[in-house]
Design an enzyme around this catalytic site. Structure first.
Site, PDB file in Angstrom:
ATOM      1  N   TYR A   1       0.797  -1.236   0.000  1.00 18.27           N
ATOM      2  CA  TYR A   1       0.000   0.000   0.000  1.00 18.27           C
ATOM      3  C   TYR A   1       0.830   1.288   0.000  1.00 18.27           C
ATOM      4  CZ  TYR A   1      -3.405   3.496   0.573  1.00 18.27           C
ATOM      5  OH  TYR A   1      -4.153   4.608   0.333  1.00 18.27           O
TER       6      TYR A   1
ATOM      7  N   GLY B   1       1.977   4.740   0.860  1.00 25.02           N
ATOM      8  CA  GLY B   1       3.092   5.292   1.625  1.00 25.02           C
ATOM      9  C   GLY B   1       3.999   4.245   2.250  1.00 25.02           C
TER      10      GLY B   1
ATOM     11  N   CYS C   1      -6.104  16.006   5.430  1.00 23.77           N
ATOM     12  CA  CYS C   1      -6.645  17.235   6.017  1.00 23.77           C
ATOM     13  C   CYS C   1      -6.676  18.385   5.029  1.00 23.77           C
ATOM     14  CB  CYS C   1      -5.853  17.612   7.261  1.00 23.77           C
ATOM     15  SG  CYS C   1      -6.166  16.498   8.632  1.00 23.77           S
TER      16      CYS C   1
ATOM     17  N   THR D   1      -4.110  18.381  -0.872  1.00 19.60           N
ATOM     18  CA  THR D   1      -4.374  18.266  -2.308  1.00 19.60           C
ATOM     19  C   THR D   1      -5.454  19.255  -2.723  1.00 19.60           C
ATOM     20  OG1 THR D   1      -3.762  15.937  -2.241  1.00 19.60           O
ATOM     21  CG2 THR D   1      -5.034  16.668  -4.154  1.00 19.60           C
TER      22      THR D   1
ATOM     23  N   SER E   1      -9.128   5.354  -0.014  1.00 21.25           N
ATOM     24  CA  SER E   1      -8.858   4.998  -1.411  1.00 21.25           C
ATOM     25  C   SER E   1      -8.226   6.192  -2.115  1.00 21.25           C
ATOM     26  CB  SER E   1     -10.141   4.561  -2.119  1.00 21.25           C
ATOM     27  OG  SER E   1     -11.140   5.552  -2.012  1.00 21.25           O
ATOM     28  N   ARG E   2      -7.419   5.920  -3.122  1.00 23.44           N
ATOM     29  CA  ARG E   2      -6.569   6.975  -3.696  1.00 23.44           C
ATOM     30  C   ARG E   2      -6.513   6.910  -5.212  1.00 23.44           C
ATOM     31  NH1 ARG E   2      -3.394  10.329   0.159  1.00 23.44           N
ATOM     32  NH2 ARG E   2      -4.101   9.541   2.163  1.00 23.44           N
TER      33      ARG E   2
ATOM     34  N   ARG F   1      -7.245  19.571  11.650  1.00 26.70           N
ATOM     35  CA  ARG F   1      -8.679  19.289  11.635  1.00 26.70           C
ATOM     36  C   ARG F   1      -9.145  19.366  13.080  1.00 26.70           C
ATOM     37  NH1 ARG F   1     -12.012  15.993   8.050  1.00 26.70           N
ATOM     38  NH2 ARG F   1     -10.396  15.807   6.475  1.00 26.70           N
TER      39      ARG F   1
ATOM     40  N   GLY G   1     -12.575  26.053  -2.362  1.00 29.40           N
ATOM     41  CA  GLY G   1     -12.177  27.251  -3.104  1.00 29.40           C
ATOM     42  C   GLY G   1     -12.225  28.512  -2.254  1.00 29.40           C
ATOM     43  N   ASP G   2     -13.172  28.557  -1.321  1.00 32.81           N
ATOM     44  CA  ASP G   2     -13.301  29.748  -0.485  1.00 32.81           C
ATOM     45  C   ASP G   2     -12.121  29.928   0.469  1.00 32.81           C
ATOM     46  OD1 ASP G   2     -15.766  30.899  -1.424  1.00 32.81           O
ATOM     47  OD2 ASP G   2     -16.749  29.094  -0.649  1.00 32.81           O
ATOM     48  N   ASN G   3     -11.315  28.889   0.618  1.00 32.34           N
ATOM     49  CA  ASN G   3     -10.127  29.044   1.455  1.00 32.34           C
ATOM     50  C   ASN G   3      -9.189  30.117   0.896  1.00 32.34           C
ATOM     51  OD1 ASN G   3     -11.053  27.068   3.189  1.00 32.34           O
ATOM     52  ND2 ASN G   3      -9.967  25.409   2.150  1.00 32.34           N
TER      53      ASN G   3
HETATM   54  P1  GTP Z   1      -2.817  13.215   2.194  1.00 27.57           P
HETATM   55  O1  GTP Z   1      -2.745  12.856   0.743  1.00 27.57           O
HETATM   56  O2  GTP Z   1      -3.204  12.071   3.053  1.00 27.57           O
HETATM   57  O3  GTP Z   1      -1.574  13.867   2.681  1.00 27.57           O
HETATM   58  O4  GTP Z   1      -4.101  14.203   2.350  1.00 27.57           O
HETATM   59  P2  GTP Z   1      -4.329  15.746   1.996  1.00 27.57           P
HETATM   60  O5  GTP Z   1      -3.824  16.608   3.103  1.00 27.57           O
HETATM   61  O6  GTP Z   1      -3.838  16.040   0.631  1.00 27.57           O
HETATM   62  O7  GTP Z   1      -5.940  15.865   2.055  1.00 27.57           O
HETATM   63  P3  GTP Z   1      -7.013  16.067   0.878  1.00 27.57           P
HETATM   64  O8  GTP Z   1      -6.860  17.379   0.187  1.00 27.57           O
HETATM   65  O9  GTP Z   1      -7.003  14.869   0.021  1.00 27.57           O
HETATM   66  O10 GTP Z   1      -8.379  16.124   1.706  1.00 27.57           O
HETATM   67  C1  GTP Z   1      -8.795  15.073   2.531  1.00 27.57           C
HETATM   68  C2  GTP Z   1     -10.255  15.174   2.831  1.00 27.57           C
HETATM   69  O11 GTP Z   1     -10.576  16.437   3.421  1.00 27.57           O
HETATM   70  C3  GTP Z   1     -11.144  15.040   1.589  1.00 27.57           C
HETATM   71  O12 GTP Z   1     -12.231  14.204   1.871  1.00 27.57           O
HETATM   72  C4  GTP Z   1     -11.591  16.457   1.326  1.00 27.57           C
HETATM   73  O13 GTP Z   1     -12.840  16.491   0.690  1.00 27.57           O
HETATM   74  C5  GTP Z   1     -11.618  17.087   2.723  1.00 27.57           C
HETATM   75  N1  GTP Z   1     -11.323  18.542   2.665  1.00 27.57           N
HETATM   76  C6  GTP Z   1     -10.282  19.137   2.022  1.00 27.57           C
HETATM   77  N2  GTP Z   1     -10.337  20.481   2.140  1.00 27.57           N
HETATM   78  C7  GTP Z   1     -11.440  20.764   2.867  1.00 27.57           C
HETATM   79  C8  GTP Z   1     -12.041  21.996   3.330  1.00 27.57           C
HETATM   80  O14 GTP Z   1     -11.563  23.100   3.085  1.00 27.57           O
HETATM   81  N3  GTP Z   1     -13.171  21.883   4.087  1.00 27.57           N
HETATM   82  C9  GTP Z   1     -13.728  20.658   4.373  1.00 27.57           C
HETATM   83  N4  GTP Z   1     -14.828  20.639   5.110  1.00 27.57           N
HETATM   84  N5  GTP Z   1     -13.189  19.484   3.948  1.00 27.57           N
HETATM   85  C10 GTP Z   1     -12.069  19.527   3.209  1.00 27.57           C
HETATM   86  C1  SPV Z   2      -0.351  10.625   3.707  1.00 26.76           C
HETATM   87  O1  SPV Z   2      -0.834   9.728   4.420  1.00 26.76           O
HETATM   88  O2  SPV Z   2       0.065  11.705   4.180  1.00 26.76           O
HETATM   89  C2  SPV Z   2      -0.313  10.437   2.245  1.00 26.76           C
HETATM   90  C3  SPV Z   2      -0.636   9.113   1.717  1.00 26.76           C
HETATM   91  O3  SPV Z   2       0.035  11.345   1.516  1.00 26.76           O
HETATM   92  S1  SPV Z   2       0.713   8.029   1.859  1.00 26.76           S
HETATM   93  O4  SPV Z   2       1.509   8.119   0.634  1.00 26.76           O
HETATM   94  O5  SPV Z   2       0.153   6.672   2.003  1.00 26.76           O
HETATM   95  O6  SPV Z   2       1.528   8.375   2.979  1.00 26.76           O
END
Ligand code: GTP
Ligand code: SPV
Ligand code: MN
Length: 592
Positions: A197, A199, A250, A253, A375-376, A407, A501-503
């Site tokens: 898997y 990471g 959190c 992406t 899932s990714r 979060r 987007g509002d962020n």
């Molecule tokens: P890793 O790849 O694990 O490092 O995650 P990441 O930090 O890139 O998180 P990602 O952007 O994939 O968001 C993770 C979850 O948070 C998703 O289900 C998003 O829909 C939710 N999310 C992201 N941004 C926001 C936001 O501004 N508000 C809310 N309520 N949820 C959000």
């Molecule tokens: C994380 O968990 O922060 C990720 C997914 O970006 S992984 O590559 O599995 O670590």
């Protein structure tokens, strides 16, 4: 493929241990990639998706007990235990090699060992680093071909140099009781076994670009951080960059690819994605901090990604993408996940490979999901519609602000600014967040996750904080440090801030502050926006709601401060006294 004596020796040694039937070098060619895809489809390791709707895309399902990083089985193996510190799991390197050799022995019998030469960062850049991953998994090869710059060009770059990170991975039996993700920073070595898997096995990512790189960064005077990099273009054409660290799942992406609210887009604001997960930060010749994204692809969370929340991510994943543990729509051989749209497929196979009916889905029970919550998608950066034009730049991007975020349903305000670099380091060090499905274990419990790096620092956390403080002294023009929280909830548990987007509205305040323009109110924890500081044009939110989002609950913070103290004590005697001083100062301001 190579005359590199160090590399050849290591490969021979490894082959003698793991006994593969054959060794295949990954050259990075389209033909070889195609062959491997065919092979994986034949064995069922990959499912070819609808090639009209998803050209070059595949679905992969992992073992059901192998769906996330396993922090409990991740180890930093330094000769001295205190160099790994109390936050990391530790095994003595000699003991660890001996234990793992037994598992690796013969683990590739009947299989192929693939040799993947890859570069983290543009090939040949002075800031890039080379790794070689040996693996018995085609899935790993195909993912690494997306996530990194891989192939013969990297070998040519390496030449006869011994300067590469040695990564060894075997699926072995996928036995979770013998699963190990082990790092030997003193040997530039990573051994990962019994997982398939993300990471745990794409060794260029968390293992190298964060754990090993953070260790190297401390030695060499730079930083490896769990940060997205984002470019914000102003109507006059100027582009400013921020780096932001949020814990796994959190919002990195999502922030990295955000779509500006309409009124800002009309004014001429644009967003450019540089990276969504990892930043390597160095001091530039101009005295500012510069960031490089060492990756070449996205390994993003699928659930929750949709046309509204993240259209850029959706557009990124419609070709040459590998989906892992999402649901399969068997009517048209496409993918689906919770939060993609409101129409779950009529005929569907869930991430476990079982038939799934949406009548059985219960929103409050994650075990009934069609797609696994972690899932990714693995997608090439070049697919991203808002990718920066300078994706291959070797210098990186100057950073105007550093942003931490977690979060938190309560306590942490929507945004606040630290007083200075030392206080900003403190703010990063006290980051806490509710746990997510990105790592195995309980979901939704608040835990301290300093700089979003708790699972990724390759050495003692106390030394890591000291390195942050040290860097602050060395950077002639350090960027200001902020903290954000998109996840504060109301009495009914609903998110108050619209997010996504509002962020950008909050980011623009941050950049104004960084430029010395916006007004702020000093609170015990830091500066928050003055009334009207965040542009609410077109939102249902009123200034009152924003005031609530920015509220500092002194009692909650004092309670948090106790927990911070306990966490610091746990880190042990390498905790810098400056951060204890900051904690005392915070408590004092809160009690005034
Ligand atoms: P890793 O790849 O694990 O490092 O995650 P990441 O930090 O890139 O998180 P990602 O952007 O994939 O968001 C993770 C979850 O948070 C998703 O289900 C998003 O829909 C939710 N999310 C992201 N941004 C926001 C936001 O501004 N508000 C809310 N309520 N949820 C959000
Ligand atoms: C994380 O968990 O922060 C990720 C997914 O970006 S992984 O590559 O599995 O670590
Ligand atoms: Mn991540």
């Amino acid at each position: 493929m190579t005359s590199n004596y160090h590399l050849k020796n290591w490969i021979n040694e490894t082959a003698a241990m793991t006994s593969p039937d054959r060794i295949v070098w990954i050259d990075g060619s389209a033909e070889q990639k195609k062959e491997l895809e065919e092979q994986a489809v034949k064995t069922g390791e990959l499912i070819r998706l609808n090639q009209e709707k998803y050209p070059g895309c595949f679905l992969h399902r992992t073992a059901v007990n192998d769906v996330a990083r396993v922090e409990g089985r991740t180890f930093i193996c330094t000769r001295k235990k205190e160099d790994a510190g109390n936050i990391n799991n530790w095994i003595d390197p000699e003991e660890c090699y001996a234990r793992l050799k037994k598992i690796f022995r013969g683990s590739m019998r009947g299989r192929t060992m693939y040799v993947i030469p890859y570069s983290m960062g543009p090939v040949g850049s002075e800031f890039s680093k080379i790794g070689i991953e040996l693996t018995d998994s085609i899935y790993v090869v195909l993912n690494m071909l997306i996530m990194t710059r891989a192939g013969k060009k990297v070998l040519d770059m390496l030449g006869d140099s011994p300067d590469f990170i040695k990564g060894l991975h075997s699926k072995a039996e996928l036995d979770e009781n013998n699963r190990y993700i082990c790092h030997f920073p003193e040997d530039n070595t990573i051994w990962s076994v019994n997982s398939g898997y993300g990471g745990n096995v794409l060794l260029g990512k968390k293992c190298f670009a964060l754990r090993i790189a953070s260790y190297l960064g401390r030695k060499e005077g730079w930083m490896a951080e769990h940060m997205l990099i984002l470019g914000i273009q102003y109507p006059d054409g100027e582009i400013k960059y921020i780096a932001a660290a949020f814990p796994s799942a959190c919002g990195k992406t999502n922030l990295a690819m955000l779509v500006p609210p309409d009124f800002l887009r009309k004014k001429g604001y644009r967003i450019y994605c540089v990276g969504d997960d990892i930043a390597w930060l160095r001091i530039g010749k101009d005295g500012r901090l510069w960031a490089v994204n060492p990756e070449n692809g996205f390994f993003g969370v699928a659930p929750g990604t949709n046309e509204k929340t993240n259209p850029n991510a959706l557009a990124t994943t419609v070709r040459n993408t590998i989906f892992t543990n999402v649901a399969l729509n068997t009517d048209d051989n496409t993918v689906w996940w919770e939060g993609l749209d409101d129409c779950p497929p009529e005929h569907c196979i869930d991430w476990r490979g079982n038939e799934w009916h949406y009548e059985n889905y219960r929103k409050d029970d994650k075990t009934t999901c069609a797609a696994h919550p972690n899932s990714r998608f693995t997608a090439p950066m070049e697919n991203c519609p808002c990718l920066t034009a300078d994706h291959e730049t070797t210098e990186g991007f100057p950073i105007s602000a550093i942003v931490f975020g977690g979060r938190r349903a309560k306590t942490a305000p929507l945004v606040y600014q630290s007083f200075n670099w030392q206080h900003g380091t403190f703010v990063g060090s006290i980051l806490a967040s509710e746990t997510t499905a990105a790592a195995s274990g309980q979901v939704g419990v608040v835990r301290r996750d300093p700089m979003a790096m708790r699972p990724f620092v390759g050495y003692n956390m106390g030394d890591y904080f000291a390195h942050w403080l040290e860097m602050g002294k060395k950077i002639p023009c350090p960027p200001p440090i902020f903290n954000v929280n998109w996840f504060r909830t109301d009495e009914n548990g609903h998110f108050i801030w619209p997010g996504f987007g509002d962020n950008l509205r909050v980011i623009l305040w941050i950049l104004e502050r960084a430029a010395g323009n916006a007004e702020a109110v000093r609170t015990p924890v830091g500066y928050v926006p003055a009334e009207g500081g965040i542009d609410l044009t077109g939102l249902k939110l009123k200034n009152d709601d924003v005031a609530k989002l920015l509220e500092i609950d002194r009692d909650a913070w004092l309670k948090d401060a106790e927990n911070i103290g306990e966490f610091y004590d746990m880190i042990g005697d390498r905790m810098p006294h400056e951060l204890y001083d900051e904690l005392d100062a915070l408590k004092k301001r809160l009690s005034e």
